[in-house]
Motif scaffolding. Structure first.
Motif, PDB file in Angstrom:
ATOM      1  N   CYS A  11       0.836  -1.199   0.000  1.00  0.00           N
ATOM      2  CA  CYS A  11       0.000   0.000   0.000  1.00  0.00           C
ATOM      3  C   CYS A  11       0.869   1.246   0.000  1.00  0.00           C
ATOM      4  CB  CYS A  11      -0.917  -0.003   1.228  1.00  0.00           C
ATOM      5  SG  CYS A  11      -2.443  -0.933   0.965  1.00  0.00           S
ATOM      6  N   TYR A  12       1.965   1.188   0.723  1.00  0.00           N
ATOM      7  CA  TYR A  12       2.880   2.320   0.780  1.00  0.00           C
ATOM      8  C   TYR A  12       3.462   2.609  -0.602  1.00  0.00           C
ATOM      9  CZ  TYR A  12       6.979   5.069   1.984  1.00  0.00           C
ATOM     10  OH  TYR A  12       7.930   6.040   2.034  1.00  0.00           O
ATOM     11  N   ALA A  13       3.872   1.541  -1.287  1.00  0.00           N
ATOM     12  CA  ALA A  13       4.448   1.684  -2.622  1.00  0.00           C
ATOM     13  C   ALA A  13       3.411   2.253  -3.586  1.00  0.00           C
ATOM     14  CB  ALA A  13       4.969   0.341  -3.118  1.00  0.00           C
ATOM     15  N   LEU A  14       2.179   1.737  -3.498  1.00  0.00           N
ATOM     16  CA  LEU A  14       1.108   2.218  -4.363  1.00  0.00           C
ATOM     17  C   LEU A  14       0.847   3.698  -4.122  1.00  0.00           C
ATOM     18  CD1 LEU A  14      -1.517  -0.667  -4.310  1.00  0.00           C
ATOM     19  CD2 LEU A  14      -0.535   0.390  -6.343  1.00  0.00           C
ATOM     20  N   PHE A  15       0.809   4.080  -2.854  1.00  0.00           N
ATOM     21  CA  PHE A  15       0.524   5.467  -2.509  1.00  0.00           C
ATOM     22  C   PHE A  15       1.625   6.385  -3.039  1.00  0.00           C
ATOM     23  CE2 PHE A  15       0.182   9.109   0.421  1.00  0.00           C
ATOM     24  CZ  PHE A  15      -1.148   9.404   0.244  1.00  0.00           C
ATOM     25  N   CYS A  16       2.871   5.944  -2.918  1.00  0.00           N
ATOM     26  CA  CYS A  16       4.000   6.722  -3.424  1.00  0.00           C
ATOM     27  C   CYS A  16       3.897   6.875  -4.940  1.00  0.00           C
ATOM     28  CB  CYS A  16       5.321   6.049  -3.057  1.00  0.00           C
ATOM     29  SG  CYS A  16       5.708   6.197  -1.315  1.00  0.00           S
TER      30      CYS A  16
END
Ligand SMILES: [Zn+2]
Length: 62
Positions: free
Chosen positions: A45-50
């Motif tokens: 999710c962190y990667a997607l948000f970035c």
């Protein structure tokens, strides 16, 4: 008189803070970005948000 900190016994207010990416309430083990304090389910999710942020920046620049 002002208190320097608050002692919170009820965990529910924290649980209501969801993942920045998918808005799902985060579980006991979640990823927290130190710099921003934002929460994510996991590194995916962190990667997607970035990724979304990066795209927004590109869109804003063009
Ligand atoms: Zn998530």
């Amino acid at each position: 008189m002002r208190f320097a900190f608050v002692l919170v016994n009820d965990r529910i207010p924290f649980r209501r803070i969801g993942c920045m990416q998918c808005s799902e309430p985060v579980s006991d083990s979640y990823l927290r970005e130190i710099a921003t304090g934002l929460r994510y389910c996991d590194h995916q999710c962190y990667a997607l948000f970035c990724e979304v942020l990066a795209k927004d920046r590109v869109r804003a620049a063009s």
